[in-house]
Motif scaffolding. Structure first.
Motif, PDB file in Angstrom:
ATOM      1  N   TYR A 677       0.806  -1.222   0.000  1.00  0.00           N
ATOM      2  CA  TYR A 677       0.000   0.000   0.000  1.00  0.00           C
ATOM      3  C   TYR A 677       0.839   1.272   0.000  1.00  0.00           C
ATOM      4  CZ  TYR A 677       0.821   0.026   5.083  1.00  0.00           C
ATOM      5  OH  TYR A 677       1.393   0.030   6.319  1.00  0.00           O
ATOM      6  N   SER A 678       2.030   1.235   0.577  1.00  0.00           N
ATOM      7  CA  SER A 678       2.794   2.484   0.603  1.00  0.00           C
ATOM      8  C   SER A 678       3.286   2.844  -0.793  1.00  0.00           C
ATOM      9  CB  SER A 678       3.952   2.400   1.597  1.00  0.00           C
ATOM     10  OG  SER A 678       4.889   1.444   1.188  1.00  0.00           O
ATOM     11  N   LYS A 689      -5.353   8.743   2.174  1.00  0.00           N
ATOM     12  CA  LYS A 689      -5.650   7.318   2.220  1.00  0.00           C
ATOM     13  C   LYS A 689      -4.494   6.567   2.899  1.00  0.00           C
ATOM     14  CE  LYS A 689      -8.325   5.491  -1.297  1.00  0.00           C
ATOM     15  NZ  LYS A 689      -8.350   5.060  -2.721  1.00  0.00           N
ATOM     16  N   PHE A 690      -3.281   6.998   2.566  1.00  0.00           N
ATOM     17  CA  PHE A 690      -2.141   6.349   3.198  1.00  0.00           C
ATOM     18  C   PHE A 690      -2.193   6.522   4.714  1.00  0.00           C
ATOM     19  CE2 PHE A 690       2.010   6.574   5.182  1.00  0.00           C
ATOM     20  CZ  PHE A 690       2.472   5.298   4.902  1.00  0.00           C
ATOM     21  N   GLU A 692      -4.787   6.923   6.630  1.00  0.00           N
ATOM     22  CA  GLU A 692      -5.794   6.041   7.221  1.00  0.00           C
ATOM     23  C   GLU A 692      -5.294   4.613   7.334  1.00  0.00           C
ATOM     24  OE1 GLU A 692      -9.626   6.012   5.235  1.00  0.00           O
ATOM     25  OE2 GLU A 692      -9.589   8.207   5.407  1.00  0.00           O
ATOM     26  N   ARG A 693      -4.729   4.162   6.232  1.00  0.00           N
ATOM     27  CA  ARG A 693      -4.255   2.791   6.151  1.00  0.00           C
ATOM     28  C   ARG A 693      -3.168   2.534   7.194  1.00  0.00           C
ATOM     29  NH1 ARG A 693      -4.173  -1.219   1.993  1.00  0.00           N
ATOM     30  NH2 ARG A 693      -3.444  -2.892   3.336  1.00  0.00           N
ATOM     31  N   GLU A 694      -2.203   3.437   7.234  1.00  0.00           N
ATOM     32  CA  GLU A 694      -1.066   3.241   8.124  1.00  0.00           C
ATOM     33  C   GLU A 694      -1.490   3.382   9.585  1.00  0.00           C
ATOM     34  OE1 GLU A 694       1.793   2.072   7.476  1.00  0.00           O
ATOM     35  OE2 GLU A 694       3.046   2.618   9.187  1.00  0.00           O
TER      36      GLU A 694
END
Length: 804
Positions: A677-678, A689-690, A692-694
């Motif tokens: 994802y990164s 978005k990154f 949130e994901r992280e």
DNA sequence: AGCACGCCGACT
DNA sequence: GTCGGCGTGCTC
């Protein structure tokens, strides 16, 4: 006030407290808090900082301090207090806290010498001692050690024939140059001129100069400006018309440089919106912490410049932190261009003397703005109006050795005492900061659009496994190669980025996979091309590259890992017509070479700029339309919970180098893990978005910003001892914390052995532990004896950035 | 951190 | 008996 409390320059647990000294009568009034003094400490002399004055001491037999090293305080009241704050916050020694706030040039240098006593008759001494002194009265301790007659000398010290002298010296001298001036009045000068013979034209010209200019001028400058020989001046000096004297000058690293001055630019709508609250906070003298989140190319620097402008109008000062500033000469240009000689620059590329001089400009209030790397946060301004930290997410703002401070924390602390705003700027804010902004601890200011509304460059992610499967074994994917060729044809410029960290070139056997490791440290040796040797980056151990594999005796032992040099060679092979500038540690080690290379590239002397981390930031050239990242995932697999964040930040930064002006830009990212994802989100340039994901990942694994962490690293020569001490520490700290805290350990450090010392660690994750600091201190106290003798080392890093 | 003081092993 | 090894404790 006849007694001074002094923190002595002895970084040790037992001396980490004030020692009291009597102030001799002739120094009363001169000795004030914040000045450095020389004090007797045991048998020797050391430097110390006066922290307070008092009339009484608990200690009875006080000694007198010897002399001051400054005439005015070198640390003001604020910085003295900041030192205490640092000590508490990072668990460092007070002396280390004070020293880190000052330029290294002010650290004392100690000399130890042996002197023959006055009343001793040389003839009576043994031949060896006479030989050692060779008709001199004083020899240095080092000389004596070299001669190896220490025990003989020791005896003479005991019976009084020889004295040991301890001296405290300044490390760097103030630079002094010969200056010329006239001791005469203008009338006298004019008269002298009349009396000179007609043929003394040059001398007359020089007198004319001094008829206009009264201030002393540097001899060198005078000679070159007037085009006269030094003999001309000498003649005038001999006649008494001119005089010479040594005068202090600043070493100015930017002396020869002219900076074109710039005017404030009109602001875009975005910029106008974000600068308003900053300016208001300056006006209101109110401490607020802003997170300025603006995409690459959104014009953050102009915000900084115009905020500072208001600060200067208010008669206040500004600190601007920039990561490793020598790497962004463009940034210096912008600040010097706007504020001229009101700017001091502090960065690691300067010599100790240059840094000292820039620092003194600040101390003497000759400048109002400092632009500098991490340590510039301690600039001795007394009337701060703003603190700006550019590229806020950069890890270099955290100092990795004691005192392990983070410049961001210091900034917030200082700003709160000065009632001024802090602006943290980034296109990819650290998760910690963005989370704080979400919670309202920082005020979020966003600039989602680039200036002139250029689109962010299109990003293409290339799966290198696919390339390999289809038979392309080179380090360039077909897509990237095609695009490079296209730009070469169009005479546009290309930046190729190689993230060398992770695995730099190591030596490996192709047959059995054996990797050559350092015998002292559990880490592979790095191949250095310059001297054809392998070197350990942790202990410095060097070794020859073996011809045969030590494991299987195969001859196929080679170095691996693509360094910039290797890429350069391959480029030369496949695109011989392309002109390449390579920027890495090797090509930029010389002073100013960094800037020179960038200038060459800007002026179009090359098509491709090939480099490591150092080209990821600050480049802003109109003709760059293609950015290629050769391998995006090298840092992704480091044992570090921030590796995804770092990868995302780096890729976003690099991508931001393309298409910043009229021409559209394109980015190609090559990777072996395109699904990560990164990398995927860096491709989409989607910070939100990154984030949130992280954040989800951090929450699950209980890492910052959900938890604070502290790291204890224990090292010792014996493995068993290392493990057992770490075990005890883990148990003890764990027992003193609340149930919410997690105490992990003992585990081997990611580098389990350095320089023949085993390394184990304990990682503490916690939300709120007011007693943690106390527990850590007690623990350090408990092991004090063992750590003092050097057998055991324990380091504590509160909020570490590197978990190694 | 240095440096002195002090208490035990191998030597002229 | 003494020289010198480095453990222990102190530095206003």
């Amino acid at each position: 006030m006849t007694i001074a409390s002094v923190i002595v320059d002895v970084p040790a647990k037992q001396t980490d407290r004030p020692f009291d000294y009597l102030i001799p009568n002739h120094l009363t009034g001169i000795i004030t808090p914040g000045i450095r003094v020389v004090v007797p400490f045991g048998p020797r002399k050391v430097q110390g900082f006066v922290t307070a004055l008092k009339t009484e001491s608990d200690f009875e037999k006080l000694k007198e301090l010897i002399e001051p090293m400054d005439l005015t305080p070198i640390l003001n009241q604020e910085l003295l207090q900041l030192g205490e704050w640092l000590t508490k916050e990072t668990l460092c020694y007070k002396i280390s806290a004070y020293q880190v706030m000052l330029p290294a040039a002010l650290k004392a240098k100690y000399e130890k010498k042996l002197k023959l006593s006055d009343e001793v008759s040389v003839e009576k001494l043994s031949d060896e001692i006479q030989a050692a002194f060779e008709n001199r009265l004083i020899i240095s301790w080092e000389e004596a050690v070299k001669l190896g007659c220490l025990s003989l000398l020791q005896k003479e010290v005991v019976n009084g024939s020889i004295e040991i002298i301890y001296e405290v010296k300044e490390r760097v001298k103030k630079k002094k140059l010969k200056h010329v001036f006239s001791p005469l009045t203008k009338d006298q000068l004019a008269m002298e001129k009349e009396q000179l013979p007609v043929q003394a034209a040059k001398q007359k010209a020089v007198i004319d100069f001094f008829l206009q200019e009264e201030a002393p001028i540097e001899l060198r400058k005078l000679l070159s400006e007037m085009g006269v020989a030094s003999s001309t001046i000498k003649g005038l000096v001999q006649k008494g018309i001119l005089s010479q004297k040594e005068m202090e000058v600043y070493r100015d690293p930017y002396e020869e440089r002219r900076f074109t001055s710039t005017e404030p630019l009109p602001l875009t709508e975005d910029q106008q919106k974000v600068i308003t609250p900053i300016l208001a906070s300056i006006e209101e003298k109110r401490n607020r912490n802003f997170l300025l989140y603006g995409v690459t190319g959104s014009g953050k620097t102009e915000i900084y410049l115009q905020s500072i402008q208001l600060v200067l109008q208010k008669g206040k000062e500004a600190i601007v932190l920039v990561p490793e500033i020598s790497l962004t000469p463009q940034m210096v240009k912008r600040f010097k261009g706007r504020f001229g000689d009101q700017v001091a620059v502090l960065h690691s590329g300067l010599s100790a003397g240059e840094k000292y001089d820039e620092w003194r400009k600040i101390q003497r209030k000759e400048v109002k703005v400092v632009v500098g790397a991490r340590s510039a946060i301690f600039a001795p301004f007394e009337n701060l109006g703003i603190i700006i930290i550019d590229e806020e997410h950069e890890t270099s703002y955290k100092q990795e050795d004691s005192p392990r401070y983070h410049a961001r924390d210091v900034a917030i602390e200082r700003a709160s005492t000065h009632h001024c705003p802090v602006v943290l700027g980034s296109a990819t804010p650290s998760l910690e900061s963005f989370a704080r902004a979400q919670k309202g601890v920082y005020s979020l200011l966003s600039m989602p659009n680039r200036m002139n509304n250029q689109a962010l460059p299109g990003v293409e992610i290339i799966d290198m496994r696919e390339e390999l499967r289809e038979g392309n074994r080179s380090m360039f994917s077909r897509v990237l190669l095609e695009k490079i060729e296209d730009r070469l044809k169009k005479k546009e410029q290309i930046v190729l980025f190689l993230n060398k960290r992770g695995h730099s070139s190591f030596v490996m056997c192709r047959d059995c996979g054996f990797v050559v490791n350092c015998p002292n440290c559990d880490i592979s040796l790095t191949y250095h091309r310059a001297n054809q040797q392998m070197k350990c980056h942790y202990c410095g151990h060097e070794a020859q590259v073996p011809n045969n594999c030590p494991e299987c005796n195969s001859e196929h032992i080679r170095y691996f890992g693509t360094g910039t040099q290797k890429v350069e060679e391959e480029l030369a092979k496949i695109l011989p017509e392309a002109k390449v500038i390579r920027m890495d540690v090797d090509t930029t080690s010389r002073k100013g070479s960094h800037e020179k290379l960038l200038d060459q590239f800007q002026e179009g002397h090359a098509d491709i700029l090939l480099g490591t981390q150092m080209i990821a930031k600050g480049l802003d050239f109109p003709n760059i339309t293609l950015v290629g990242v050769l391998s995006a995932d090298t840092m992704l697999h480091l044992p570090d919970f921030r590796s995804s964040e770092k990868t995302f930040q780096l890729l976003t930064q690099v991508s931001g180098r393309a298409g910043r002006h009229e021409k559209e830009g394109e980015v190609v990212i090559q990777t072996y893990t395109p699904q990560h994802y990164s990398i995927e989100l860096a491709g989409e340039q989607d910070y939100d978005k990154f984030y949130e994901r992280e954040m989800m990942v951090r929450k699950i694994h209980k890492y910052p910003p959900f938890y604070y962490i502290s790291l204890i690293t224990v090292s010792h020569e014996e493995l068993l001892k290392t493990v057992s001490v770490t075990e005890k520490i883990t148990a003890y700290i764990g027992s003193r914390l609340s149930k919410e805290a997690i105490c992990l350990g003992p585990v081997a450090s990611p580098i389990p052995r350095i320089n023949n010392r085993y390394r184990y660690q304990c990682l503490i994750k916690y939300k709120r532990e007011p007693d943690l600091g106390l527990a850590l201190k007690k623990m350090l106290d408990y092991y004090q004896k063992e750590t003092a003798s050097g057998g055991l080392q324990i380091s504590v890093d509160v909020n570490p950035y590197i978990l190694m």
